[in-house]
Write a protein that holds these residues in place. Structure first.
Motif, PDB file in Angstrom:
ATOM      1  N   PHE A 331       0.891  -1.122   0.011  1.00  0.00           N
ATOM      2  CA  PHE A 331      -0.038   0.091   0.036  1.00  0.00           C
ATOM      3  C   PHE A 331       0.880   1.395   0.032  1.00  0.00           C
ATOM      4  CE2 PHE A 331      -2.724  -3.090   1.815  1.00  0.00           C
ATOM      5  CZ  PHE A 331      -4.063  -2.814   1.272  1.00  0.00           C
ATOM      6  N   SER A 332       0.320   2.266  -0.678  1.00  0.00           N
ATOM      7  CA  SER A 332       1.125   3.416  -0.678  1.00  0.00           C
ATOM      8  C   SER A 332      -0.268   4.478  -0.514  1.00  0.00           C
ATOM      9  CB  SER A 332       1.879   4.067  -1.742  1.00  0.00           C
ATOM     10  OG  SER A 332       2.200   5.317  -1.601  1.00  0.00           O
ATOM     11  N   VAL A 333      -0.752   4.854   0.418  1.00  0.00           N
ATOM     12  CA  VAL A 333      -1.889   5.656   0.692  1.00  0.00           C
ATOM     13  C   VAL A 333      -1.446   7.100   1.199  1.00  0.00           C
ATOM     14  CG1 VAL A 333      -4.111   6.053   2.078  1.00  0.00           C
ATOM     15  CG2 VAL A 333      -3.216   3.781   1.254  1.00  0.00           C
ATOM     16  N   THR A 340       2.122  11.037   2.952  1.00  0.00           N
ATOM     17  CA  THR A 340       1.505   9.846   3.146  1.00  0.00           C
ATOM     18  C   THR A 340       0.564  10.068   4.392  1.00  0.00           C
ATOM     19  OG1 THR A 340       3.312   9.139   4.655  1.00  0.00           O
ATOM     20  CG2 THR A 340       3.231   8.194   2.484  1.00  0.00           C
ATOM     21  N   THR A 341      -0.358   9.407   4.820  1.00  0.00           N
ATOM     22  CA  THR A 341      -1.321   9.497   5.797  1.00  0.00           C
ATOM     23  C   THR A 341      -1.684   8.350   6.486  1.00  0.00           C
ATOM     24  OG1 THR A 341      -3.561  10.341   6.129  1.00  0.00           O
ATOM     25  CG2 THR A 341      -3.133   9.204   4.173  1.00  0.00           C
ATOM     26  N   PRO A 342      -2.118   8.403   7.987  1.00  0.00           N
ATOM     27  CA  PRO A 342      -2.501   7.352   8.401  1.00  0.00           C
ATOM     28  C   PRO A 342      -3.949   6.897   7.960  1.00  0.00           C
ATOM     29  CG  PRO A 342      -1.841   8.967  10.021  1.00  0.00           C
ATOM     30  CD  PRO A 342      -1.597   9.691   8.839  1.00  0.00           C
ATOM     31  N   CYS A 343      -4.251   5.563   8.092  1.00  0.00           N
ATOM     32  CA  CYS A 343      -5.573   5.155   7.243  1.00  0.00           C
ATOM     33  C   CYS A 343      -5.706   3.785   7.927  1.00  0.00           C
ATOM     34  CB  CYS A 343      -5.278   5.042   5.850  1.00  0.00           C
ATOM     35  SG  CYS A 343      -4.014   3.955   5.402  1.00  0.00           S
ATOM     36  N   TYR A 371      -6.676  -3.382   9.001  1.00  0.00           N
ATOM     37  CA  TYR A 371      -5.228  -2.989   9.129  1.00  0.00           C
ATOM     38  C   TYR A 371      -5.417  -1.638   9.381  1.00  0.00           C
ATOM     39  CZ  TYR A 371      -0.080  -3.037   8.788  1.00  0.00           C
ATOM     40  OH  TYR A 371       1.240  -3.017   9.178  1.00  0.00           O
ATOM     41  N   HIS A 372      -4.794  -0.968  10.555  1.00  0.00           N
ATOM     42  CA  HIS A 372      -4.721   0.383  10.664  1.00  0.00           C
ATOM     43  C   HIS A 372      -3.134   0.784  10.626  1.00  0.00           C
ATOM     44  CE1 HIS A 372      -8.646   0.723  12.878  1.00  0.00           C
ATOM     45  NE2 HIS A 372      -8.687  -0.495  12.460  1.00  0.00           N
ATOM     46  N   SER A 373      -2.877   1.762   9.868  1.00  0.00           N
ATOM     47  CA  SER A 373      -1.507   2.330   9.695  1.00  0.00           C
ATOM     48  C   SER A 373      -1.392   3.673  10.164  1.00  0.00           C
ATOM     49  CB  SER A 373      -1.186   2.160   8.129  1.00  0.00           C
ATOM     50  OG  SER A 373      -0.018   2.659   7.830  1.00  0.00           O
ATOM     51  N   GLU A 374      -0.181   3.644  10.665  1.00  0.00           N
ATOM     52  CA  GLU A 374       0.372   5.198  11.065  1.00  0.00           C
ATOM     53  C   GLU A 374       0.549   6.021  10.150  1.00  0.00           C
ATOM     54  OE1 GLU A 374       3.676   2.338  12.356  1.00  0.00           O
ATOM     55  OE2 GLU A 374       1.478   2.210  11.764  1.00  0.00           O
ATOM     56  N   LYS A 375       1.171   5.660   8.984  1.00  0.00           N
ATOM     57  CA  LYS A 375       2.003   6.121   7.764  1.00  0.00           C
ATOM     58  C   LYS A 375       1.546   6.168   6.478  1.00  0.00           C
ATOM     59  CE  LYS A 375       5.636   2.765   8.085  1.00  0.00           C
ATOM     60  NZ  LYS A 375       7.084   2.626   8.387  1.00  0.00           N
ATOM     61  N   GLY A 376       0.822   5.055   6.099  1.00  0.00           N
ATOM     62  CA  GLY A 376       0.150   4.892   4.966  1.00  0.00           C
ATOM     63  C   GLY A 376       1.191   3.990   3.849  1.00  0.00           C
ATOM     64  N   GLU A 377       2.534   3.673   4.193  1.00  0.00           N
ATOM     65  CA  GLU A 377       3.276   3.094   3.215  1.00  0.00           C
ATOM     66  C   GLU A 377       3.305   1.361   4.344  1.00  0.00           C
ATOM     67  OE1 GLU A 377       4.627   3.550   0.566  1.00  0.00           O
ATOM     68  OE2 GLU A 377       4.668   5.806   0.467  1.00  0.00           O
ATOM     69  N   PHE A 378       2.799   0.381   3.717  1.00  0.00           N
ATOM     70  CA  PHE A 378       2.866  -0.802   4.500  1.00  0.00           C
ATOM     71  C   PHE A 378       2.542  -1.828   3.512  1.00  0.00           C
ATOM     72  CE2 PHE A 378      -1.273   1.342   4.759  1.00  0.00           C
ATOM     73  CZ  PHE A 378      -2.154   0.099   4.560  1.00  0.00           C
ATOM     74  N   SER A 379       2.760  -2.973   3.960  1.00  0.00           N
ATOM     75  CA  SER A 379       2.582  -4.437   3.403  1.00  0.00           C
ATOM     76  C   SER A 379       1.572  -5.153   4.032  1.00  0.00           C
ATOM     77  CB  SER A 379       3.766  -4.848   2.787  1.00  0.00           C
ATOM     78  OG  SER A 379       4.248  -4.103   1.762  1.00  0.00           O
ATOM     79  N   PHE A 414      -0.920  -1.279  -4.511  1.00  0.00           N
ATOM     80  CA  PHE A 414      -2.077  -0.304  -4.294  1.00  0.00           C
ATOM     81  C   PHE A 414      -1.827   1.000  -3.970  1.00  0.00           C
ATOM     82  CE2 PHE A 414      -5.612   1.276  -2.044  1.00  0.00           C
ATOM     83  CZ  PHE A 414      -6.882   0.664  -2.526  1.00  0.00           C
ATOM     84  N   ASP A 415      -1.885   1.768  -4.784  1.00  0.00           N
ATOM     85  CA  ASP A 415      -1.922   3.422  -4.568  1.00  0.00           C
ATOM     86  C   ASP A 415      -3.080   4.065  -4.779  1.00  0.00           C
ATOM     87  OD1 ASP A 415       0.923   2.867  -4.747  1.00  0.00           O
ATOM     88  OD2 ASP A 415       1.034   3.076  -6.755  1.00  0.00           O
TER      89      ASP A 415
END
Length: 831
Positions: A331-333, A340-343, A371-379, A414-415
């Motif tokens: 992911f790159s949100v 990047t953003t939490p999401c 899945y909760h992310s603090e930065k938006g870049e994750f797998s 996924f962008d």
């Protein structure tokens, strides 16, 4: 030269020379204490360590306890118990408490043992009433466990009987493997496990877990508690104390020869199963009881593998497993500015693909099917299949809905860009009530709570752990969330009556509860103690959580005779939680409803209705909305929030004092989804006092992001639902829109007397499922309402009208029959 505590001085020289060390903790050596999710060591405790492990034994202070929820109640203090146990230097303590033979209550003393290799805890018979208790905690060089020897002796004049079992807490996954008890870390990715067993006595037998001691009788119990990198690792250490074991060396790699570090290995012997985890090199090395074992190796996104092997006493077995290439999504949100953003991402299986099981509901990085992310870049690893992905960030951003196919052995890119379509200038999103594991009644790690808050776009959240003053700021900084959310140290003061949240408070680190005050029954005393605890702050905040509306404000002893509750309490608090996690009932037309618990009917008080009654009787207090989150999935953040006026929209620049001042003035909007704005023609907003001559115009605007909608606007005049001020999509379709601005109208409100006005924006035919999926908030209907605007018609200030809205203020213990009679009389449904 600084003086040392005498016990530390006596044993320091021996400890320095020995390979087992014992320290009494004081202000200058707190750096020796273990760290980790459940680390609870303070000044006055004792540290025991060797080269392999480190552990903490609670000191002898009368009020010593691991946390509020270790054991409940007045007698829930636990000095002399095992509080922390982890591999040395791992910073990975996962144990809240281990209580040998139900050790609980005051102790006579805690001190280093005479041999210098442990800690001795004694409860005299005079203190306990008849039973002498002695617990000796000691460890050996290079051993990954602690032995606890217990002596119980009846020094009274009467027989004593009862359970002598050990207790430990809190784990989501625990069980028994033969005679060995085991437990797993709440988050499997923490890779820690515990196991313990009672060891046979001199007669080769283990004592029963219930016993009866005649006067003069004595029993001895020896148990071994081990810690490892997994439950299976710890189990093997305990099993070696009980019988025959062999060693297994297992290596797990992918077909690319790279170590597989995220797998789990289920070890099955006959009908018992226990789990192990590979280290950063993909390896497991552990002892196992002899026998024929079946191994099941699983890793999300890969085909599972099976293995059978024979373990023999004293022998070593080496095995290698090769797993196929992992599949998943990268992911790159980002935000609209490219950062990047939490999401939060939901994964919904399609066309036969099941929803994934990413992990326990207490963690952010993989909770159930989210899945909760603090930065938006994750797998995120996923099994091959077809999925619908829904990406959100709270209620101000439009959602992203995309279907993907994850092929075997590949990661899909996924962008996405989240658009913040709801504009909230001058207001920030807050939540004044949330918890993580230091609270004691949940096991959500503090970092996971902060990620959850950021992913749901909460911009200000005071730290409100149960009965412990804390500051979440260091966690926010370590997570890189300083520009997303701000906090202030505070707490929730909790007991068997009213709970109160307060900030700011100043933590006193390495003291019991970080120096928090003790709860008492009278909420007025609690409010005063909180107000003055860290120096009087005129702008300090105090509110009552999920209030008992009858006891606190109407009928203190609930004898059916209204007595005003705790007189004066409203002058000592700033607000009450009219909304706490559950769906809104602000449009209910009665102070109670009939609900069911199991198969029995019961009367449930409608908090919002009683609040409206109170406002009409001059019992003025503000309402706030909170999540009161104790998990991430299910009872997580985001279902409710409170918008507060603010001079800055930048979370990093939020001033807690300004937030508190404005909240004290009632400048708050409560929302589970819609963003509501209400003001009079001359700019008076929530909490304000307006002047009018017969009619007052209300400017009402409601914005909603793409996954939220409303279909009703109801203006409450002194708490009553005036029919002419009820607007629905069906009755007034032209007043509503399908754009972001769902409702934007100026509504004249005719008045004949002073009134308080509350606007409710509601989605009667909508829910929150798109944004919350399988989490419990999904069933709630979108709702928002303002704190009242008070309108003065005669120029003499606002005068409440005394209207009880057709029902008396509820008092006493209302029976189901009485409630039904009142509801029927009012012509209301009993459902």
């Amino acid at each position: 030269m600084k003086s040392l505590p005498i016990l530390t001085f006596l044993f320091l020289t021996a400890s320095l020379l020995a390979k087992v060390e014992v320290f009494e903790i004081y202000k200058d050596n707190v750096n020796l204490l273990p760290e980790g999710k459940e680390a609870d060591g303070i000044i006055g405790d004792f540290l025991i360590r060797n080269k392999v492990i480190e552990c903490v034994i609670g000191g002898s202070a009368d009020n010593r306890k691991a946390n509020m929820g270790a054991f409940w109640g007045v007698d829930g203090v636990t000095p002399g118990c095992l509080y922390d146990l982890c591999l040395r230097g791992s910073k990975n303590d996962q144990l809240t408490i281990f209580s040998p033979s139900r050790q609980q209550g005051r102790v006579s003393y805690v001190r280093p043992s005479p041999d210098g290799n442990g800690v001795e805890v004694v409860v005299s018979s005079a203190l306990s009433g008849s039973l002498f208790k002695r617990h000796l905690y000691h460890i050996k060089e290079n051993e990954a466990g602690i032995t606890i020897d217990t002596v119980l002796r009846n020094e009274g004049s009467k027989p004593a009987s009862g359970p002598i079992t050990d207790r430990w807490t809190r784990f989501n996954s625990s069980g028994r493997f033969g005679s060995i008890e085991w437990a797993d870390s709440v988050d499997p990715s923490d890779k820690a496990g515990y196991a313990y067993a009672w060891l046979p006595g001199e007669n080769g037998k283990v004592l029963p877990r219930n016993t009866s001691l005649n006067p003069g009788d004595e029993i001895k119990i020896k148990r071994f508690v081990a810690v490892g990198e997994s439950p299976a690792h710890a189990l093997g250490l305990v099993a070696a104390k009980l019988g025959k074991t062999g060693r297994l060396k297992l290596s797990i790699t992918g077909i690319d020869k790279k170590p597989v570090t995220t797998a789990s290995v289920d070890f099955q012997l006959k009908d018992s199963t226990i789990r192990g985890y590979p280290d950063e090199n993909g390896k497991l090395e552990l002892l196992l009881p002899e026998g024929s074992w079946k191994l099941s190796i699983k890793d999300i996104g890969r085909e599972g593998e099976e293995l059978s092997l024979e373990i023999k006493d004293g022998q070593s077995v080496e095995k290698s497993i090769s797993m196929d290439v992992q599949s998943g999504v990268r992911f790159s949100v980002k935000q609209e500015d490219g950062s990047t953003t939490p999401c939060k991402v939901q994964f919904i299986g399609l066309e036969g693909t099941p929803n994934p099981k990413l992990g326990p509901g207490d963690r952010a990085h993989g909770c159930k099917d989210q899945y909760h992310s603090e930065k938006g870049e994750f797998s995120v690893a996923l099994d091959p299949g077809k999925y619908k992905l829904i990406v959100t960030r709270g209620i101000e951003h439009d959602h992203i809905d995309k279907t993907i196919v994850v092929p075997k052995g590949k990661y899909v890119e996924f962008d996405a860009t989240l658009k913040r379509t709801v504009k909230t200038p001058g207001w920030v999103s807050t939540d004044f009530h949330n918890h993580s594991t230091p609270s004691g009644d949940n096991v959500c790690a503090t970092a996971d709570r902060l990620i959850n808050l950021a992913a749901e776009h909460i911009e200000f959240a005071p730290t409100t752990e149960h009965n412990r003053i804390m500051d979440w700021t260091p966690y926010i900084e370590r997570l890189g969330l300083k520009g997303e959310i701000s906090t202030i140290p505070g707490m929730e003061l909790t007991g068997s009556g009213a709970h109160l949240n307060a900030f700011p408070l100043t933590p006193n680190p390495y003291h019991q509860d970080n120096g928090a005050p003790q709860w008492v029954k009278d909420p007025r005393i609690n409010a005063l103690n909180l107000k003055n605890h860290s120096g009087h702050h005129p702008t300090g905040w105090i509110h009552i959580n999920h209030p008992d509306m009858i006891e606190n404000f109407v009928d203190r002893n609930k004898d059916g005779k209204p007595d005003g509750g705790y007189h004066g309490i409203l002058s000592l608090i700033d607000a009450i939680e009219t909304e706490n996690y559950r769906p809104a009932t602000i449009l209910s037309q009665a102070p109670y409803r009939i609900t069911r618990r199991a198969s029995r009917e019961q009367v449930t008080i409608v908090r919002e209705f009683v609040w409206l009654q109170m406002l009409n009787h001059g019992m003025k207090t503000w309402g706030i909305a909170v999540s009161d989150a104790h998990a991430v999935h299910g009872n997580g953040v985001g279902g409710w929030r409170t918008y507060v006026r603010s001079s800055t929209d930048d979370p990093a620049k939020i001033d807690w004092a300004e937030i508190s001042r404005r909240s004290k003035a009632g400048q708050m909007i409560l929302s589970s989804g819609p963003y509501l704005e209400v003001e009079t023609a001359d700019g008076i907003q929530a909490g304000g006092l307006a002047r009018a001559n017969g009619t007052i115009d209300l400017k009402i605007r409601v914005q909603c992001s793409s996954w939220i909608d409303i279909d009703r606007i109801q203006i409450l005049v002194n708490g009553r639902q005036v029919e002419s001020l009820n607007f629905t999509r069906k009755s007034h379709p032209k007043l509503f829109s399908d754009e972001v601005l769902k409702f934007g109208q100026t509504i004249p409100v005719a008045l004949t007397a002073d009134a308080h006005l509350i606007v409710v924006a509601y989605g009667e035919n909508f829910d929150l499922k798109t944004g919350f999926g399988t989490s419990a908030q999904s069933a709630a209907k979108p709702c928002a309402y303002n704190n009242p605007i008070f309108v003065d018609l005669d120029g003499n200030g606002f005068t409440p009208n005394g209207d009880s809205l057709g029902f008396p203020l509820p008092s006493g213990r209302i029976s189901v029959t009485q409630a039904k009679e009142q509801l029927t009389k009012a012509g209301l449904s009993l459902e």
